[in-house]
Structures are given as structure tokens and as C-alpha cells.
Write a protein that holds these residues in place. Structure first.
Motif, PDB file in Angstrom:
ATOM      1  N   VAL A  37      40.871  31.818  15.903  1.00  0.00           N
ATOM      2  CA  VAL A  37      41.287  33.165  16.319  1.00  0.00           C
ATOM      3  C   VAL A  37      42.538  33.100  17.209  1.00  0.00           C
ATOM      4  N   LEU A  41      48.079  33.095  19.083  1.00  0.00           N
ATOM      5  CA  LEU A  41      48.200  33.877  20.319  1.00  0.00           C
ATOM      6  C   LEU A  41      48.844  32.991  21.378  1.00  0.00           C
ATOM      7  N   TYR A 101      46.148  42.881  19.210  1.00  0.00           N
ATOM      8  CA  TYR A 101      44.800  43.010  18.624  1.00  0.00           C
ATOM      9  C   TYR A 101      44.227  41.646  18.252  1.00  0.00           C
ATOM     10  N   LEU A 103      40.353  40.068  16.259  1.00  0.00           N
ATOM     11  CA  LEU A 103      38.991  40.294  15.730  1.00  0.00           C
ATOM     12  C   LEU A 103      38.249  38.965  15.724  1.00  0.00           C
ATOM     13  N   TRP A 108      36.767  39.226   9.959  1.00  0.00           N
ATOM     14  CA  TRP A 108      38.022  39.325   9.211  1.00  0.00           C
ATOM     15  C   TRP A 108      37.715  39.723   7.759  1.00  0.00           C
ATOM     16  N   GLY A 109      38.706  40.340   7.119  1.00  0.00           N
ATOM     17  CA  GLY A 109      38.633  40.605   5.677  1.00  0.00           C
ATOM     18  C   GLY A 109      37.773  41.805   5.290  1.00  0.00           C
ATOM     19  N   ALA A 110      37.466  42.673   6.244  1.00  0.00           N
ATOM     20  CA  ALA A 110      36.645  43.844   5.936  1.00  0.00           C
ATOM     21  C   ALA A 110      37.340  45.143   6.310  1.00  0.00           C
ATOM     22  N   GLY A 111      38.624  45.053   6.663  1.00  0.00           N
ATOM     23  CA  GLY A 111      39.378  46.266   6.985  1.00  0.00           C
ATOM     24  C   GLY A 111      39.100  46.840   8.361  1.00  0.00           C
ATOM     25  N   TYR A 112      38.384  46.083   9.213  1.00  0.00           N
ATOM     26  CA  TYR A 112      38.056  46.637  10.535  1.00  0.00           C
ATOM     27  C   TYR A 112      39.298  46.854  11.391  1.00  0.00           C
ATOM     28  N   MET A 113      40.234  45.895  11.348  1.00  0.00           N
ATOM     29  CA  MET A 113      41.390  46.063  12.235  1.00  0.00           C
ATOM     30  C   MET A 113      42.322  47.157  11.728  1.00  0.00           C
ATOM     31  N   GLN A 114      42.390  47.294  10.417  1.00  0.00           N
ATOM     32  CA  GLN A 114      43.204  48.392   9.886  1.00  0.00           C
ATOM     33  C   GLN A 114      42.643  49.734  10.403  1.00  0.00           C
ATOM     34  N   ILE A 137      54.768  39.185  16.488  1.00  0.00           N
ATOM     35  CA  ILE A 137      53.797  38.218  15.961  1.00  0.00           C
ATOM     36  C   ILE A 137      54.486  36.904  15.614  1.00  0.00           C
ATOM     37  N   ASN A 141      51.737  34.033  10.972  1.00  0.00           N
ATOM     38  CA  ASN A 141      50.452  34.737  11.041  1.00  0.00           C
ATOM     39  C   ASN A 141      50.392  35.794   9.923  1.00  0.00           C
ATOM     40  N   ARG A 146      50.337  41.214   7.324  1.00  0.00           N
ATOM     41  CA  ARG A 146      49.784  42.122   6.295  1.00  0.00           C
ATOM     42  C   ARG A 146      49.179  43.359   6.954  1.00  0.00           C
ATOM     43  N   LEU A 147      48.457  43.144   8.048  1.00  0.00           N
ATOM     44  CA  LEU A 147      47.835  44.269   8.758  1.00  0.00           C
ATOM     45  C   LEU A 147      48.908  45.268   9.202  1.00  0.00           C
ATOM     46  N   ARG A 150      50.333  47.199   6.353  1.00  0.00           N
ATOM     47  CA  ARG A 150      49.375  48.201   5.832  1.00  0.00           C
ATOM     48  C   ARG A 150      49.315  49.432   6.737  1.00  0.00           C
TER      49      ARG A 150
HETATM   50  C1  LIG Z   1      45.159  39.816  12.600  1.00  0.00           C
HETATM   51  C2  LIG Z   1      43.709  40.115  12.229  1.00  0.00           C
HETATM   52  C3  LIG Z   1      43.128  41.126  13.187  1.00  0.00           C
HETATM   53  C4  LIG Z   1      43.678  40.674  10.806  1.00  0.00           C
HETATM   54  O1  LIG Z   1      42.330  40.810  10.390  1.00  0.00           O
HETATM   55  P1  LIG Z   1      42.006  41.248   8.898  1.00  0.00           P
HETATM   56  O2  LIG Z   1      40.557  41.234   8.734  1.00  0.00           O
HETATM   57  O3  LIG Z   1      42.854  40.467   7.932  1.00  0.00           O
HETATM   58  O4  LIG Z   1      42.617  42.709   8.885  1.00  0.00           O
HETATM   59  P2  LIG Z   1      41.887  44.034   8.502  1.00  0.00           P
HETATM   60  O5  LIG Z   1      40.765  44.249   9.444  1.00  0.00           O
HETATM   61  O6  LIG Z   1      42.882  45.127   8.388  1.00  0.00           O
HETATM   62  O7  LIG Z   1      41.302  43.727   7.079  1.00  0.00           O
HETATM   63  C5  LIG Z   1      42.165  43.705   5.970  1.00  0.00           C
HETATM   64  C6  LIG Z   1      41.631  42.730   4.955  1.00  0.00           C
HETATM   65  O8  LIG Z   1      40.309  43.126   4.649  1.00  0.00           O
HETATM   66  C7  LIG Z   1      40.212  43.425   3.250  1.00  0.00           C
HETATM   67  N1  LIG Z   1      39.297  44.575   3.142  1.00  0.00           N
HETATM   68  C8  LIG Z   1      38.027  44.476   2.749  1.00  0.00           C
HETATM   69  N2  LIG Z   1      37.434  45.671   2.808  1.00  0.00           N
HETATM   70  C9  LIG Z   1      38.361  46.542   3.276  1.00  0.00           C
HETATM   71  C10 LIG Z   1      38.349  47.939   3.573  1.00  0.00           C
HETATM   72  N3  LIG Z   1      37.254  48.683   3.418  1.00  0.00           N
HETATM   73  N4  LIG Z   1      39.487  48.506   4.037  1.00  0.00           N
HETATM   74  C11 LIG Z   1      40.604  47.783   4.207  1.00  0.00           C
HETATM   75  N5  LIG Z   1      40.667  46.437   3.955  1.00  0.00           N
HETATM   76  C12 LIG Z   1      39.549  45.843   3.489  1.00  0.00           C
HETATM   77  C13 LIG Z   1      41.635  43.685   2.806  1.00  0.00           C
HETATM   78  O9  LIG Z   1      41.792  43.397   1.428  1.00  0.00           O
HETATM   79  C14 LIG Z   1      42.409  42.748   3.669  1.00  0.00           C
HETATM   80  O10 LIG Z   1      42.383  41.435   3.167  1.00  0.00           O
HETATM   81  P3  LIG Z   1      43.752  40.688   2.788  1.00  0.00           P
HETATM   82  O11 LIG Z   1      44.666  40.784   3.970  1.00  0.00           O
HETATM   83  O12 LIG Z   1      43.288  39.301   2.495  1.00  0.00           O
HETATM   84  O13 LIG Z   1      44.267  41.444   1.634  1.00  0.00           O
HETATM   85  C15 LIG Z   1      42.846  38.827  12.260  1.00  0.00           C
HETATM   86  O14 LIG Z   1      43.382  37.895  11.354  1.00  0.00           O
HETATM   87  C16 LIG Z   1      42.795  38.200  13.653  1.00  0.00           C
HETATM   88  O15 LIG Z   1      42.050  38.636  14.514  1.00  0.00           O
HETATM   89  N6  LIG Z   1      43.546  37.102  13.854  1.00  0.00           N
HETATM   90  C17 LIG Z   1      43.496  36.371  15.097  1.00  0.00           C
HETATM   91  C18 LIG Z   1      44.134  37.103  16.251  1.00  0.00           C
HETATM   92  C19 LIG Z   1      45.579  37.390  15.984  1.00  0.00           C
HETATM   93  O16 LIG Z   1      46.295  36.560  15.433  1.00  0.00           O
HETATM   94  N7  LIG Z   1      45.993  38.590  16.383  1.00  0.00           N
HETATM   95  C20 LIG Z   1      47.342  39.035  16.178  1.00  0.00           C
HETATM   96  C21 LIG Z   1      48.227  38.518  17.235  1.00  0.00           C
HETATM   97  S1  LIG Z   1      49.808  39.234  17.070  1.00  0.00           S
END
Ligand SMILES: CC(C)(COP(=O)(O)OP(=O)(O)OC[C@H]1O[C@@H](n2cnc3c(N)ncnc32)[C@H](O)[C@@H]1OP(=O)(O)O)[C@@H](O)C(=O)NCCC(=O)NCCS
Length: 186
Positions: A37, A41, A101, A103, A108-114, A137, A141, A146-147, A150
Motif C-alpha cells: 500500500v 507514498l 487517498y 485503500l 482494491w479493484g472494487a471501485g471503492y476509491m472511485q 502521484i 503508480n 487510472r483512478l 476515471r
Molecule cells: C490508488 C488506489 C486507491 C486505487 O484503488 P483501485 O481499487 O484501483 O481504485 P478504485 O477503487 O477506483 O477501483 C477501480 C478498479 O476497480 C474495478 N471495479 C470493480 N468493480 C467496480 C465498480 N463497481 N465501480 C468501479 N470500478 C470497479 C475497476 O475495473 C478498476 O480496476 P482497474 O483499474 O484494474 O481497471 C489503490 O491502488 C491504493 O490504495 N494504492 C496505495 C495507496 C496509493 O498509492 N495512493 C495514491 C497515492 S498518490
């Protein structure tokens, strides 16, 4: 600009965002101690509760000084703190702040951060009346890039060798989002 109060909540379909509290520290420690994680950072992974307490002290001081608003992200179905997000580096005359931000790895991968970031952006441009948000960033990363894209951020620059942390020199990618982009995109 009025800072959010301890009782303020931002809600989304699955999440509640609220200001951080001491009782959140154990769950925040788990994610901030995870090298996966914290990889990109600019701080060392937390080693224990003392690091968590020190971080909370700084977050509270920055909130009191009007310098940063540190939120936790709660998954409403479980009541668990699954991540955190903040607005910081406020420049109020210019109507701008920076977004950060994180998570927990298992979320990860469930759209929570979006979902969380979109709600915080709404709050920043709506309730907080900001005009511009920025994010910085590590260009490696990919998940973070991607986040941001989006959510609607635009990559505005690449700064070389900007950081020297954790024994490594790294570049920064700078992203920006304007209230007019956000309003227009809705
Ligand atoms: C950056 C970070 C928050 C992104 O988390 P994430 O889970 O990829 O982002 P989201 O919550 O928006 O989820 C989007 C992903 O979930 C998938 N997804 C699944 N269900 C979804 C839904 N219902 N809605 C949207 N996306 C969904 C998307 O396809 C996407 O995957 P992909 O990027 O592989 O295509 C995470 O990687 C993290 O915490 N990293 C460590 C801390 C960090 O680096 N922070 C940033 C410092 S600048």
C-alpha cells in the motif's frame, strides 16, 4: 471556508466518509503498515501504534490550523474503515487544494476509491467552493493514475526527480481537475 465538523458525513451508495477519530487507528495501522500500500507514498510504512498516534496528532493539528481535512472511508455494510482520503495544501485565495487517498489492499479493484474520491470532489467543489483540485502521484503508480483519469483529472505535467524518499529518487506526475470540468462532465 468552514472546515467539516466531527459529525459531518459524506455518503455514497456503499460508503461513508467522515473525519478521522482515534478509534480508527488500528484499522489505519493495518493498511499503512502494508508495504504494498505504501510503495508509492512518500513516507515509511508505519511500524506500530506509536506511528499511528503521531500521525493522528499531526492530522488533528492540521485540521485545527485549517491546513488539511483528513477523512476515513467506512464501508457501511461492515462498519470497517477501508481507507482514507484527504484534502490538503489549501490555497484559499486561489480556491485550490490537493487530493490524497489510500485503500487497504483487500479493497482494491472494487471501485471503492472511485466512489469515495468522486464524493470528496463533489464536496470540494460544492460545499467547500473550491475551483481547482490537484493530485501528485508517482508516475509508476498505475492504479492511482487510472483512478484519477476515471474521476476526470487531466495529467498536466511531469516533474523529474522531484522526491528523494525511502532511499529512492522519483519523478512526479501532476494532475488537475477544475470545477468547470466537473460540472460540465455531469
Ligand atoms: C490508488 C488506489 C486507491 C486505487 O484503488 P483501485 O481499487 O484501483 O481504485 P478504485 O477503487 O477506483 O477501483 C477501480 C478498479 O476497480 C474495478 N471495479 C470493480 N468493480 C467496480 C465498480 N463497481 N465501480 C468501479 N470500478 C470497479 C475497476 O475495473 C478498476 O480496476 P482497474 O483499474 O484494474 O481497471 C489503490 O491502488 C491504493 O490504495 N494504492 C496505495 C495507496 C496509493 O498509492 N495512493 C495514491 C497515492 S498518490
Amino acid at each position: 471556508m468552514q472546515a467539516p465538523s466531527a459529525d459531518d458525513e459524506i455518503t455514497t451508495p456503499r460508503l461513508t466518509l467522515r473525519l478521522v477519530r482515534e478509534e480508527d487507528l488500528q484499522q489505519l495501522l493495518e493498511m499503512n503498515a502494508d508495504e504494498t500500500v505504501t510503495r508509492y507514498l512518500p513516507y515509511e510504512s508505519w511500524r506500530g501504534m506509536a506511528d499511528a498516534q503521531e500521525w493522528l496528532g499531526r492530522a488533528v493539528a492540521r485540521l485545527t490550523a485549517g491546513e488539511a481535512w483528513q477523512f476515513v472511508i467506512v464501508q457501511r455494510a461492515s462498519g470497517r474503515v477501508i481507507g482514507s482520503c484527504l484534502l490538503f495544501h489549501f490555497d484559499l485565495p486561489s480556491g485550490r487544494a490537493e487530493l490524497g487517498y489510500l485503500l487497504g489492499r483487500e479493497y482494491w479493484g472494487a471501485g471503492y476509491m472511485q466512489e469515495a474520491a468522486s464524493a470528496l470532489v463533489d464536496f470540494a467543489f460544492g460545499t467547500a467552493s473550491l475551483r481547482r483540485l490537484e493530485a501528485e502521484i508517482d508516475p509508476r503508480n498505475d492504479a492511482s493514475a487510472r483512478l484519477l483519469e476515471r474521476v476526470g483529472f487531466v495529467k498536466e505535467g511531469h516533474l523529474r526527480q522531484r522526491w528523494d524518499t525511502k532511499g529512492e529518487v522519483s519523478d512526479s506526475a501532476l494532475y488537475g481537475l477544475l470545477r468547470s470540468d466537473w460540472a460540465g462532465g455531469r
